[in-house]
Write a protein that holds these residues in place. Structure first.
Motif, PDB file in Angstrom:
ATOM      1  N   ARG A  27       5.147 -91.144  27.910  1.00  0.00           N
ATOM      2  CA  ARG A  27       5.721 -89.907  27.381  1.00  0.00           C
ATOM      3  C   ARG A  27       4.927 -88.695  27.867  1.00  0.00           C
ATOM      4  O   ARG A  27       5.500 -87.649  28.177  1.00  0.00           O
ATOM      5  CB  ARG A  27       5.749 -89.942  25.853  1.00  0.00           C
ATOM      6  N   MET A  28       3.604 -88.842  27.926  1.00  0.00           N
ATOM      7  CA  MET A  28       2.759 -87.771  28.431  1.00  0.00           C
ATOM      8  C   MET A  28       3.087 -87.476  29.901  1.00  0.00           C
ATOM      9  O   MET A  28       3.163 -86.323  30.326  1.00  0.00           O
ATOM     10  CB  MET A  28       1.285 -88.181  28.282  1.00  0.00           C
ATOM     11  N   LEU A  29       3.311 -88.535  30.660  1.00  0.00           N
ATOM     12  CA  LEU A  29       3.671 -88.392  32.070  1.00  0.00           C
ATOM     13  C   LEU A  29       5.016 -87.685  32.207  1.00  0.00           C
ATOM     14  O   LEU A  29       5.157 -86.758  33.010  1.00  0.00           O
ATOM     15  CB  LEU A  29       3.710 -89.770  32.742  1.00  0.00           C
ATOM     16  N   ALA A  31       6.431 -85.694  30.121  1.00  0.00           N
ATOM     17  CA  ALA A  31       6.265 -84.299  29.703  1.00  0.00           C
ATOM     18  C   ALA A  31       5.650 -83.471  30.828  1.00  0.00           C
ATOM     19  O   ALA A  31       6.061 -82.330  31.067  1.00  0.00           O
ATOM     20  CB  ALA A  31       5.402 -84.218  28.450  1.00  0.00           C
ATOM     21  N   ALA A  32       4.680 -84.040  31.533  1.00  0.00           N
ATOM     22  CA  ALA A  32       4.052 -83.330  32.650  1.00  0.00           C
ATOM     23  C   ALA A  32       5.055 -83.105  33.779  1.00  0.00           C
ATOM     24  O   ALA A  32       5.074 -82.038  34.404  1.00  0.00           O
ATOM     25  CB  ALA A  32       2.847 -84.115  33.160  1.00  0.00           C
ATOM     26  N   ILE A  33       5.895 -84.088  34.024  1.00  0.00           N
ATOM     27  CA  ILE A  33       6.925 -83.954  35.067  1.00  0.00           C
ATOM     28  C   ILE A  33       7.920 -82.861  34.679  1.00  0.00           C
ATOM     29  O   ILE A  33       8.254 -81.993  35.490  1.00  0.00           O
ATOM     30  CB  ILE A  33       7.648 -85.299  35.286  1.00  0.00           C
ATOM     31  N   ARG A  34       8.366 -82.886  33.443  1.00  0.00           N
ATOM     32  CA  ARG A  34       9.323 -81.871  32.984  1.00  0.00           C
ATOM     33  C   ARG A  34       8.702 -80.475  33.022  1.00  0.00           C
ATOM     34  O   ARG A  34       9.370 -79.503  33.375  1.00  0.00           O
ATOM     35  CB  ARG A  34       9.805 -82.205  31.574  1.00  0.00           C
ATOM     36  N   GLN A  35       7.427 -80.381  32.640  1.00  0.00           N
ATOM     37  CA  GLN A  35       6.742 -79.084  32.669  1.00  0.00           C
ATOM     38  C   GLN A  35       6.684 -78.546  34.090  1.00  0.00           C
ATOM     39  O   GLN A  35       6.918 -77.367  34.334  1.00  0.00           O
ATOM     40  CB  GLN A  35       5.326 -79.201  32.086  1.00  0.00           C
ATOM     41  N   ARG A  36       6.397 -79.415  35.038  1.00  0.00           N
ATOM     42  CA  ARG A  36       6.351 -78.997  36.448  1.00  0.00           C
ATOM     43  C   ARG A  36       7.739 -78.552  36.918  1.00  0.00           C
ATOM     44  O   ARG A  36       7.859 -77.578  37.651  1.00  0.00           O
ATOM     45  CB  ARG A  36       5.830 -80.160  37.292  1.00  0.00           C
ATOM     46  N   GLU A  37       8.778 -79.254  36.474  1.00  0.00           N
ATOM     47  CA  GLU A  37      10.140 -78.856  36.836  1.00  0.00           C
ATOM     48  C   GLU A  37      10.491 -77.490  36.257  1.00  0.00           C
ATOM     49  O   GLU A  37      11.116 -76.662  36.917  1.00  0.00           O
ATOM     50  CB  GLU A  37      11.156 -79.900  36.360  1.00  0.00           C
ATOM     51  N   ILE A  38      10.067 -77.238  35.036  1.00  0.00           N
ATOM     52  CA  ILE A  38      10.316 -75.937  34.409  1.00  0.00           C
ATOM     53  C   ILE A  38       9.547 -74.848  35.138  1.00  0.00           C
ATOM     54  O   ILE A  38      10.085 -73.781  35.432  1.00  0.00           O
ATOM     55  CB  ILE A  38       9.940 -75.984  32.909  1.00  0.00           C
ATOM     56  N   ASP A  39       8.287 -75.126  35.450  1.00  0.00           N
ATOM     57  CA  ASP A  39       7.462 -74.146  36.159  1.00  0.00           C
ATOM     58  C   ASP A  39       8.032 -73.820  37.532  1.00  0.00           C
ATOM     59  O   ASP A  39       8.042 -72.665  37.948  1.00  0.00           O
ATOM     60  CB  ASP A  39       6.027 -74.653  36.312  1.00  0.00           C
ATOM     61  N   ASP A  40       8.479 -74.851  38.247  1.00  0.00           N
ATOM     62  CA  ASP A  40       9.006 -74.668  39.600  1.00  0.00           C
ATOM     63  C   ASP A  40      10.486 -74.285  39.617  1.00  0.00           C
ATOM     64  O   ASP A  40      11.016 -73.925  40.663  1.00  0.00           O
ATOM     65  CB  ASP A  40       8.822 -75.949  40.426  1.00  0.00           C
ATOM     66  N   ARG A  41      11.146 -74.430  38.472  1.00  0.00           N
ATOM     67  CA  ARG A  41      12.583 -74.193  38.351  1.00  0.00           C
ATOM     68  C   ARG A  41      13.368 -75.006  39.372  1.00  0.00           C
ATOM     69  O   ARG A  41      14.287 -74.507  40.021  1.00  0.00           O
ATOM     70  CB  ARG A  41      12.901 -72.704  38.499  1.00  0.00           C
ATOM     71  N   ASP A  45      11.495 -84.285  43.374  1.00  0.00           N
ATOM     72  CA  ASP A  45      11.859 -85.511  44.080  1.00  0.00           C
ATOM     73  C   ASP A  45      10.729 -86.526  43.874  1.00  0.00           C
ATOM     74  O   ASP A  45       9.754 -86.256  43.167  1.00  0.00           O
ATOM     75  CB  ASP A  45      12.129 -85.245  45.566  1.00  0.00           C
ATOM     76  N   ASP A  46      10.853 -87.690  44.483  1.00  0.00           N
ATOM     77  CA  ASP A  46       9.856 -88.749  44.272  1.00  0.00           C
ATOM     78  C   ASP A  46       8.465 -88.346  44.735  1.00  0.00           C
ATOM     79  O   ASP A  46       7.469 -88.661  44.082  1.00  0.00           O
ATOM     80  CB  ASP A  46      10.290 -90.038  44.969  1.00  0.00           C
ATOM     81  N   ASP A  47       8.370 -87.643  45.872  1.00  0.00           N
ATOM     82  CA  ASP A  47       7.059 -87.231  46.380  1.00  0.00           C
ATOM     83  C   ASP A  47       6.379 -86.249  45.431  1.00  0.00           C
ATOM     84  O   ASP A  47       5.183 -86.358  45.162  1.00  0.00           O
ATOM     85  CB  ASP A  47       7.190 -86.602  47.769  1.00  0.00           C
ATOM     86  N   GLN A  48       7.143 -85.297  44.919  1.00  0.00           N
ATOM     87  CA  GLN A  48       6.585 -84.318  43.991  1.00  0.00           C
ATOM     88  C   GLN A  48       6.215 -84.974  42.662  1.00  0.00           C
ATOM     89  O   GLN A  48       5.211 -84.621  42.048  1.00  0.00           O
ATOM     90  CB  GLN A  48       7.583 -83.181  43.770  1.00  0.00           C
ATOM     91  N   THR A  49       7.009 -85.930  42.234  1.00  0.00           N
ATOM     92  CA  THR A  49       6.709 -86.671  41.006  1.00  0.00           C
ATOM     93  C   THR A  49       5.419 -87.456  41.192  1.00  0.00           C
ATOM     94  O   THR A  49       4.572 -87.514  40.291  1.00  0.00           O
ATOM     95  CB  THR A  49       7.870 -87.615  40.646  1.00  0.00           C
ATOM     96  N   GLN A  50       5.255 -88.021  42.364  1.00  0.00           N
ATOM     97  CA  GLN A  50       4.057 -88.787  42.676  1.00  0.00           C
ATOM     98  C   GLN A  50       2.816 -87.889  42.629  1.00  0.00           C
ATOM     99  O   GLN A  50       1.758 -88.311  42.157  1.00  0.00           O
ATOM    100  CB  GLN A  50       4.201 -89.409  44.058  1.00  0.00           C
ATOM    101  N   VAL A  51       2.940 -86.654  43.061  1.00  0.00           N
ATOM    102  CA  VAL A  51       1.824 -85.699  43.007  1.00  0.00           C
ATOM    103  C   VAL A  51       1.418 -85.461  41.552  1.00  0.00           C
ATOM    104  O   VAL A  51       0.223 -85.389  41.241  1.00  0.00           O
ATOM    105  CB  VAL A  51       2.192 -84.377  43.716  1.00  0.00           C
ATOM    106  N   VAL A  52       2.395 -85.372  40.652  1.00  0.00           N
ATOM    107  CA  VAL A  52       2.105 -85.186  39.227  1.00  0.00           C
ATOM    108  C   VAL A  52       1.334 -86.400  38.693  1.00  0.00           C
ATOM    109  O   VAL A  52       0.342 -86.251  37.972  1.00  0.00           O
ATOM    110  CB  VAL A  52       3.402 -84.958  38.419  1.00  0.00           C
ATOM    111  N   VAL A  53       1.763 -87.592  39.072  1.00  0.00           N
ATOM    112  CA  VAL A  53       1.080 -88.818  38.629  1.00  0.00           C
ATOM    113  C   VAL A  53      -0.355 -88.832  39.163  1.00  0.00           C
ATOM    114  O   VAL A  53      -1.300 -89.131  38.421  1.00  0.00           O
ATOM    115  CB  VAL A  53       1.844 -90.081  39.081  1.00  0.00           C
TER     116      VAL A  53
END
Length: 148
Positions: A27-29, A31-41, A45-53
């Protein structure tokens, strides 16, 4: 199935199985992915999600070092468990020998011979090793090769 879909699916499985620590980490992960999506609007994609992880794993490693120095092994162990959950969403890590071979290849390709070329070498290595090796260790290896 995208990486985000896999994480969402794993959240559902953890809920059904009653795996509270794993569920909390996932859930924490998410939330971090969603926060990044909101920040970046934008949708990640998978590569960007992987960067968050990767960033979350790096944060946990830093926390482990601090907890260990502070004499809190129980908190360090909890961070280790979170890393184990997060690493399931990263590609397989390269061995030290494989990383050293890629570093040597980049040094030869760039013709670097001293520390002034560190940025150039890291620029070559980042796309090759991102997500497959700990970049702080790669940086230390490059620094040691260029220093002597």
């Amino acid at each position: 199935m995208s990486l985000k879909e896999k994480i969402a699916d794993d959240i559902k499985q953890a809920m059904r199985a009653g795996e509270k620590p794993r569920l909390q980490t996932l859930r924490m992960l998410m939330a971090a992915i969603r926060q990044r999506e909101i920040d970046d609007r934008a949708e990640l994609d998978d590569d960007q999600t992987q960067v968050v992880v990767e960033r979350m794993v790096r944060q946990r490693r830093e926390s482990i070092a601090q907890y260990t120095r502070g004499g809190r092994p129980e908190l360090a162990a909890a961070e280790e468990e979170e890393i184990a959950v997060l690493q399931a969403y990263l590609p397989a890590q390269l061995s030290d020998e494989e990383v050293a071979a890629v570093v040597d290849e980049a040094l030869a390709e760039s013709g670097a011979s001293d520390m002034s070329a560190m940025g150039q070498v890291m620029g070559l290595l980042k796309p090759r090793l991102q997500g497959r090796a700990d970049m702080s260790k790669v940086s230390a290896l490059v620094r040691s090769r260029l220093a002597g």
